[in-house]
Design an enzyme around this catalytic site. Structure first.
Site, PDB file in Angstrom:
ATOM      1  N   HIS A 207      -2.921  -0.522  -1.688  1.00  0.00           N
ATOM      2  CA  HIS A 207      -3.150   0.920  -1.631  1.00  0.00           C
ATOM      3  C   HIS A 207      -2.028   1.629  -2.398  1.00  0.00           C
ATOM      4  O   HIS A 207      -1.628   2.728  -2.035  1.00  0.00           O
ATOM      5  CB  HIS A 207      -3.171   1.397  -0.177  1.00  0.00           C
ATOM      6  CG  HIS A 207      -4.443   1.105   0.555  1.00  0.00           C
ATOM      7  ND1 HIS A 207      -4.809   1.745   1.714  1.00  0.00           N
ATOM      8  CD2 HIS A 207      -5.454   0.245   0.283  1.00  0.00           C
ATOM      9  CE1 HIS A 207      -5.974   1.284   2.136  1.00  0.00           C
ATOM     10  NE2 HIS A 207      -6.391   0.367   1.298  1.00  0.00           N
TER      11      HIS A 207
ATOM     12  N   CYS B 253     -11.761  -6.309   4.417  1.00  0.00           N
ATOM     13  CA  CYS B 253     -11.779  -6.676   2.987  1.00  0.00           C
ATOM     14  C   CYS B 253     -12.384  -8.059   2.773  1.00  0.00           C
ATOM     15  O   CYS B 253     -12.545  -8.485   1.612  1.00  0.00           O
ATOM     16  CB  CYS B 253     -10.356  -6.675   2.423  1.00  0.00           C
ATOM     17  SG  CYS B 253      -9.416  -5.202   2.813  1.00  0.00           S
TER      18      CYS B 253
ATOM     19  N   HIS C 284      -5.217  -6.961  -2.247  1.00  0.00           N
ATOM     20  CA  HIS C 284      -5.723  -5.577  -2.222  1.00  0.00           C
ATOM     21  C   HIS C 284      -4.547  -4.666  -1.904  1.00  0.00           C
ATOM     22  O   HIS C 284      -3.880  -4.861  -0.888  1.00  0.00           O
ATOM     23  CB  HIS C 284      -6.805  -5.454  -1.150  1.00  0.00           C
ATOM     24  CG  HIS C 284      -7.251  -4.058  -0.874  1.00  0.00           C
ATOM     25  ND1 HIS C 284      -7.481  -3.134  -1.879  1.00  0.00           N
ATOM     26  CD2 HIS C 284      -7.522  -3.411   0.292  1.00  0.00           C
ATOM     27  CE1 HIS C 284      -7.876  -1.993  -1.334  1.00  0.00           C
ATOM     28  NE2 HIS C 284      -7.896  -2.134  -0.028  1.00  0.00           N
TER      29      HIS C 284
ATOM     30  N   GLU D  75       4.058  -4.123 -23.858  1.00  0.00           N
ATOM     31  CA  GLU D  75       4.396  -5.542 -23.719  1.00  0.00           C
ATOM     32  C   GLU D  75       3.839  -6.181 -22.439  1.00  0.00           C
ATOM     33  O   GLU D  75       3.380  -7.329 -22.440  1.00  0.00           O
ATOM     34  CB  GLU D  75       5.926  -5.705 -23.765  1.00  0.00           C
ATOM     35  CG  GLU D  75       6.441  -7.115 -23.638  1.00  0.00           C
ATOM     36  CD  GLU D  75       6.168  -7.989 -24.862  1.00  0.00           C
ATOM     37  OE1 GLU D  75       5.651  -7.470 -25.872  1.00  0.00           O
ATOM     38  OE2 GLU D  75       6.470  -9.199 -24.797  1.00  0.00           O
TER      39      GLU D  75
ATOM     40  N   HIS E  29      -8.507   5.070  -3.544  1.00  0.00           N
ATOM     41  CA  HIS E  29      -8.321   4.039  -2.507  1.00  0.00           C
ATOM     42  C   HIS E  29      -7.245   3.018  -2.911  1.00  0.00           C
ATOM     43  O   HIS E  29      -6.250   2.872  -2.209  1.00  0.00           O
ATOM     44  CB  HIS E  29      -9.685   3.366  -2.267  1.00  0.00           C
ATOM     45  CG  HIS E  29      -9.695   2.297  -1.226  1.00  0.00           C
ATOM     46  ND1 HIS E  29     -10.835   1.927  -0.533  1.00  0.00           N
ATOM     47  CD2 HIS E  29      -8.732   1.459  -0.772  1.00  0.00           C
ATOM     48  CE1 HIS E  29     -10.554   0.958   0.313  1.00  0.00           C
ATOM     49  NE2 HIS E  29      -9.280   0.661   0.183  1.00  0.00           N
TER      50      HIS E  29
HETATM   51  C1  LIG Z   1      -5.395   2.497   6.466  1.00  0.00           C
HETATM   52  S1  LIG Z   1      -6.924   1.795   6.917  1.00  0.00           S
HETATM   53  C2  LIG Z   1      -7.401   0.934   5.461  1.00  0.00           C
HETATM   54  C3  LIG Z   1      -8.642   0.083   5.631  1.00  0.00           C
HETATM   55  O1  LIG Z   1      -9.747   0.904   5.872  1.00  0.00           O
HETATM   56  C4  LIG Z   1      -8.898  -0.731   4.390  1.00  0.00           C
HETATM   57  O2  LIG Z   1      -8.999   0.111   3.260  1.00  0.00           O
HETATM   58  C5  LIG Z   1      -7.867  -1.771   4.119  1.00  0.00           C
HETATM   59  O3  LIG Z   1      -7.380  -1.892   3.021  1.00  0.00           O
HETATM   60  C6  LIG Z   1      -7.404  -2.722   5.150  1.00  0.00           C
HETATM   61  O4  LIG Z   1      -8.435  -3.152   5.984  1.00  0.00           O
HETATM   62  P1  LIG Z   1      -8.144  -4.227   7.121  1.00  0.00           P
HETATM   63  O5  LIG Z   1      -9.453  -4.419   7.827  1.00  0.00           O
HETATM   64  O6  LIG Z   1      -7.063  -3.674   8.014  1.00  0.00           O
HETATM   65  O7  LIG Z   1      -7.657  -5.471   6.407  1.00  0.00           O
HETATM   66 ZN   LIG Z   2      -8.214  -0.720   1.431  1.00  0.00          ZN
END
Ligand SMILES: CSC[C@@H](O)[C@@H](O)C(=O)COP(=O)(O)O
Ligand SMILES: [Zn+2]
Length: 247
Positions: A118, A98, A116, A143, A200
Site C-alpha cells: 500500500h 489477497c 502486495h 537506470e 490502493h
Molecule cells: C487496511 S485494510 C486492507 C485490506 O482491505 C487489503 O487491501 C489488504 O491489502 C490486506 O488484506 P488482508 O486480508 O489483511 O491480507
Molecule cells: Zn490491499
C-alpha cells in the site's frame, strides 16, 4: 517424522530463516519499515513448488509469527470454486483477502513470490495517472529499469533504453473482486511483473523471493521518482527516444 496431514504445524516449523513460514514474517517486518504494509494493509505470499504460504487477514503484518501462516496445496485447489482447502489453518484467523490475487501470480505466471504493498508512491502514481485519464504507468531512460526481467520465460532484464510498462486496474470494494481484473491485465501485458491498483497499491511478483523483493524495491523507487519528477514539472517518458551516447 509425522506426515503433514497428521501434524500440519510441521509445515510452518523450521530453524531455516529461508523457510517460507519464517521469511513471510521477516519480510513483512522489513516492508512495514518502508510503509508498504502499515495498518494491516498489504502482505506477501510465497510458493515453494506445490505449497503456498499465506498470511492471515487483518493482522499487523509486521508482528506475524510462523505459527500464524496458512499453507495450501496448489494442485489440490479446484479452480472453479472460490472456496479453498488448506493443509494448515491457524485457529482464530481467516486467510488474507489477497489470496486469490497471489494465486493468480503463482498459477498464471509461475511466480515463486508475490508482494502486495500500500506504498504511498504507488497510490500517488495511480492518482496522477487518473488525472491524465491513463491506465498504464510508463517510464524510460532511468537506470533502475534494469532491475526488471523482460518477462516470465524470457532471458535477461530490461535495458536502459527500454520502456517499463505497468498496467493500472480500478479498485473494487472487496479485495478478492480485483482478481478477474488482475488476470485480465496479465493477459493484456504478458511481460509485466506488476499490476497497480488505483487508489490502493500494487501487486508485484517474481520467479523467486529475491526477484519479487528486488523488483518491488525497484518499482517503488521508480514510483517515487516519477512523483517527484512530476512535482518538478519533468516528464516520466522521455520524448527523445534514446538519451545518452549512441553507438
Ligand atoms: C487496511 S485494510 C486492507 C485490506 O482491505 C487489503 O487491501 C489488504 O491489502 C490486506 O488484506 P488482508 O486480508 O489483511 O491480507
Ligand atoms: Zn490491499
Amino acid at each position: 517424522m509425522a506426515a503433514a496431514h497428521e501434524n500440519p504445524d510441521q509445515l510452518v516449523t523450521s530453524s531455516d530463516p529461508e523457510h517460507p513460514a519464517n521469511l513471510i514474517p521477516s519480510l513483512c517486518a522489513k516492508f512495514w519499515t518502508l510503509g508498504w504494509v502499515t495498518g494491516t494493509g498489504g502482505g506477501c505470499s510465497i510458493r515453494d513448488d506445490n505449497l503456498v504460504y499465506i498470511a492471515p487477514s487483518g493482522v499487523q503484518k509486521e508482528l506475524m509469527k510462523p505459527a500464524d501462516i496458512y499453507v495450501l496445496s496448489l494442485k489440490d485447489q479446484e479452480p472453479s470454486l472460490k472456496q479453498r482447502t488448506y493443509l494448515r489453518s491457524p485457529p482464530l484467523y481467516k486467510p488474507s483477502q489477497c489470496t486469490p490475487l497471489f494465486l493468480a501470480a503463482f498459477t498464471r505466471r509461475g511466480a515463486g513470490c508475490c508482494i502486495h504493498t500500500h506504498s504511498h508512491w504507488a497510490v500517488l502514481v495511480t492518482l496522477l495517472l487518473e488525472a491524465k485519464g491513463s491506465s498504464v504507468f510508463e517510464i524510460n531512460n532511468i537506470e533502475q529499469i534494469k532491475g526488471f526481467g523482460k518477462g516470465m520465460g524470457k532471458v535477461g532484464n530490461l535495458g536502459y533504453h527500454d520502456t517499463l510498462r505497468i498496467p493500472v486496474i480500478e479498485n473494487t470494494p472487496h479485495e478478492e473482486d480485483l482478481t478477474e481484473y488482475l488476470e485480465a491485465a496479465m493477459e493484456e501485458y504478458p511481460d509485466t511483473y506488476a499490476v497497480l491498483v488505483r487508489r490502493h497499491g500494487v501487486y508485484v511478483w517474481g520467479d523467486n523471493v529475491h526477484k519479487a523483493k528486488t523488483q518491488c524495491e525497484s518499482l517503488d523507487y521508480l514510483f517515487q521518482l516519477a512523483v517527484e519528477m512530476h512535482q518538478l514539472g519533468l516528464p516520466w517518458i522521455s520524448t527523445i527516444a534514446q538519451i545518452g551516447p549512441q553507438r
